[in-house]
Design a protein around this motif. Structure first.
Motif, PDB file in Angstrom:
ATOM      1  N   ASP A  64      -0.859   8.627   5.996  1.00  0.00           N
ATOM      2  CA  ASP A  64      -2.078   7.941   5.582  1.00  0.00           C
ATOM      3  C   ASP A  64      -2.889   7.506   6.790  1.00  0.00           C
ATOM      4  O   ASP A  64      -2.467   7.686   7.928  1.00  0.00           O
ATOM      5  N   HIS A  69       1.588   4.421  -2.702  1.00  0.00           N
ATOM      6  CA  HIS A  69       1.486   5.862  -2.428  1.00  0.00           C
ATOM      7  C   HIS A  69       2.821   6.566  -2.708  1.00  0.00           C
ATOM      8  O   HIS A  69       2.870   7.622  -3.335  1.00  0.00           O
ATOM      9  N   HIS A 114       0.829  -1.211   0.000  1.00  0.00           N
ATOM     10  CA  HIS A 114       0.000   0.000   0.000  1.00  0.00           C
ATOM     11  C   HIS A 114       0.865   1.263   0.000  1.00  0.00           C
ATOM     12  O   HIS A 114       0.661   2.177  -0.801  1.00  0.00           O
ATOM     13  N   ASP A 174      -6.573   6.788  -1.826  1.00  0.00           N
ATOM     14  CA  ASP A 174      -6.304   5.450  -2.339  1.00  0.00           C
ATOM     15  C   ASP A 174      -6.501   5.321  -3.849  1.00  0.00           C
ATOM     16  O   ASP A 174      -5.935   4.422  -4.467  1.00  0.00           O
TER      17      ASP A 174
HETATM   18 FE   FE2 Z   1      -3.903   4.828   1.596  1.00  0.00          FE
END
Ligand code: FE2
Length: 618
Positions: free
Chosen positions: A150, A131, A127, A333
């Motif tokens: 985040d 980003h 994840h 996201d």
């Molecule tokens: Fe995220």
């Protein structure tokens, strides 16, 4: 040819992004096609659109990349449950069946959804890698420090490292449950706004408050070290084990229960907003200072949900140690789809990276577009009265003229934006000098009462004249907040000052004209500006120039083209429907200008109500 499709899905804001030989061909969020805000489903429509834009089929794809690792995320849910058991049983039984069904079967599900992608390898990036990749690879920097802030992905909530040429290296992280994003969301929840979308409202509420709770937050809730790393006392939160964000202890500490959504906003809520905003800014600045000290690098790039906090970004730009910052416009996201695809192209396949002086995000205008011929055919079919302009110059002159007459204009041009903000392709625009514009746009067009002013768009070359921003800096993606320039502020009368300090009605306060551009000036004189340049958005640039030549003002109001709760419009059909359902005066679809006054008969009250009823409140 190498074709890489990035996908983010199954949590919030599903999206797809397509790279062909490293070139960013297309990217879009699923909500724009399905008309379901924040649609979390598999982004079938966005994928279809990306492939069509590139003129390829699924069978041509070499890689399909998913933006996080579902197994690691499942492990976090399981471990968190075990750590808090039996307290979290209720949320656990709610979450787990979904996980078992959807997420652990991800491999199979993606293969099924992408059945045509027969030769594609399926890859899962982390994840925060997604980003971080989305922050660095499209940035205009050869070398930069990277910071992602985040809520949470698998375990990590904050990560930093360095990007150089075609590689990123992430070295330091803070893990769940300690999370700046979840901390901000907890306050968002407690102040009665929706988690994952209401954070923007909380930030907009902060200027009405005083940070009287900041000390309590620093003392009890979050312990921040000089290097910006932090530890949160989990007794105040409930997100590990419960279905709410905050606990009873949280309510006791601040002597207030969670506010009911849509109920009256009181001073204490504004003070809460101001307090958490201040603490967030302090933490962001502390981390940035530490990273700068450790790396000695002059530039910083950011992504992750907290990177959408443009007030914090503005302070980072003005007070922070970096010469310049670049923030991924799709920092939530949805942007993971782009980062995941770029991570594979650069990091895994080791392809060289060429840095563009503006950046490689193309103004984030990466979605569908429609030709004037297409629009004309559509309008003819719909029986709409319109005027088509063959010359761009005449079109711009006509729209500028309408804007000077205080008309509210739906502006639909070129490719749709990727990311949460309308950046002048699917926007509603108006005269920022008009003292009535703020309330007219809110009440007659967006159908909401709002305490937030609108965002300004300003000519890039004039920005520092009108706002407190250095001439070498820019804000092309509306991700930096700066004050209106001293010379543009107006002196308030005694009565106005009284309203500003005493009125309980926030709309009344925000409507006191405090500058030459009142529609975009917040109560603390701040503005969420977008700088418009000729390279990224030439047509909007011409319009601002024309408006300036008529009025002396290079600033317009810009708000997203939708009503409350509706995803930003995607196709001409969506735009016309929204136009007809609201009191917008003018719709500009590519080179066609539609006046409401010439099409009045087609609009009925029932039609408007049925359009509005389609969207839940945000
Ligand atoms: Fe995220």
């Amino acid at each position: 040819m190498t074709a890489i499709l990035g996908i983010s899905a199954f949590y919030h804001d599903s999206a797809a992004a397509l790279l062909v030989d490293g070139h960013l061909v297309a990217a879009a969020q699923e909500e724009r096609f399905t008309r379901k805000k924040h649609d979390p489903d598999f982004p079938s429509n966005a994928v279809k659109y990306c492939l069509k834009e590139a003129g390829i089929s699924a069978a041509d794809l070499d890689y399909v990349v998913f933006y996080e690792k579902p197994f690691v995320k499942f492990e976090r849910l399981l471990e968190t449950y075990l750590a808090f058991a039996p307290a979290g049983f209720r949320s656990f039984v709610t979450a787990i069946p979904v996980w078992l069904k959807e997420k652990l079967m991800m491999n199979r599900r993606i293969r099924k959804e992408m059945a045509g992608a027969t030769k594609a390898k399926l890859i899962f990036t982390e994840h925060h890698e997604s980003h971080a990749a989305s922050a660095f690879f499209p940035s205009p920097f050869e070398e930069a420090a990277i910071l992602t802030l985040d809520g949470v992905g698998e375990w990590c909530t904050t990560i930093w490292g360095v990007g150089k040429a075609n590689r990123i290296e992430l070295t330091n992280q803070i893990t769940f449950p300690h999370s700046l994003g979840l901390l901000y969301s907890a306050f968002t929840y407690h102040c009665g706004f929706k988690v994952n979308s209401g954070e923007y409202k909380l930030m907009g509420l902060a200027p009405y408050g005083k940070p009287v709770y900041a000390d309590r937050i620093r003392k009890h809730i979050i312990d921040v070290k000089p290097d910006g790393s932090f530890w949160m006392d989990m007794q105040y939160f409930n997100y590990c084990q419960g279905l709410t964000m905050t606990s009873h202890q949280f309510s006791n500490l601040f002597e207030m229960e969670p506010r009911k959504p849509e109920s009256t906003l009181e001073q204490k809520h504004m003070d809460m907003a101001a307090s958490i905003q201040l603490v967030t800014e302090e933490i962001v600045l502390a981390i940035a200072n530490h990273i700068h000290q450790q790396t000695g690098i002059r530039h910083l790039v950011l992504a992750g949900g907290v990177a959408l906090n443009c007030v914090a970004n503005g302070r980072l730009l003005r007070e922070g140690p970096f010469d310049d910052i670049w923030v991924q416009p799709a920092s939530g996201d949805a942007g993971g789809a782009l980062g995941a695809a770029q991570f594979v192209w650069y990091q895994l396949l080791n392809n060289p990276r060429h840095v563009e002086s503006v950046d490689s995000q193309f103004g984030s205008l990466l979605g569908p577009q429609f030709t004037t011929d297409h629009v004309t055919r559509f309008l003819n079919r719909a029986g709409v009265t319109y005027q088509r302009f063959e010359s761009d110059q005449e079109l711009i002159a006509r729209v500028a003229e309408l804007l000077t007459e205080d008309k509210v204009v739906g502006w639909f041009q070129g490719r749709m934006e990727y990311g949460p903000r309308a950046l002048g392709s699917r926007s509603i625009i108006g005269d920022a000098r008009s003292p009535k514009m703020q309330s007219v746009m809110n009440v007659k067009i967006k159908y909401r009462e709002s305490f937030r002013p609108f965002a300004p768009i300003v000519l890039r070359e004039e920005a520092s004249e009108w706002f407190d921003i250095q001439p070498q800096h820019e804000s092309p993606y509306m991700l930096v907040v700066a004050d209106v320039a001293e010379s543009k502020k107006t002196r308030l009368t005694r009565d106005q000052m009284q309203v500003m300090s005493e009125s309980v009605d926030l709309c009344e306060r925000v409507n006191v004209p405090r500058s030459e551009i009142p529609a975009v000036t917040h109560v603390d004189y701040s503005a969420r500006l977008q700088t418009v340049d000729q390279i990224r958005n030439p047509r909007l640039h011409s319009l601002l120039k024309e408006f300036q030549s008529r009025t002396g003002c290079p600033v317009l109001v810009n708000t997203s083209f939708n009503v409350r709760g509706e995803p930003i419009v995607c196709a001409p059909e969506d735009a016309l429907r929204c136009f007809m359902a609201t009191e917008m005066d003018v719709l500009v679809l590519e080179n066609c200008v539609i006046l409401k006054s010439k099409n009045e008969t087609q609009q009925t009250f029932a039609e408007r109500e049925s359009h509005l009823a389609r969207f839940a409140l945000d």
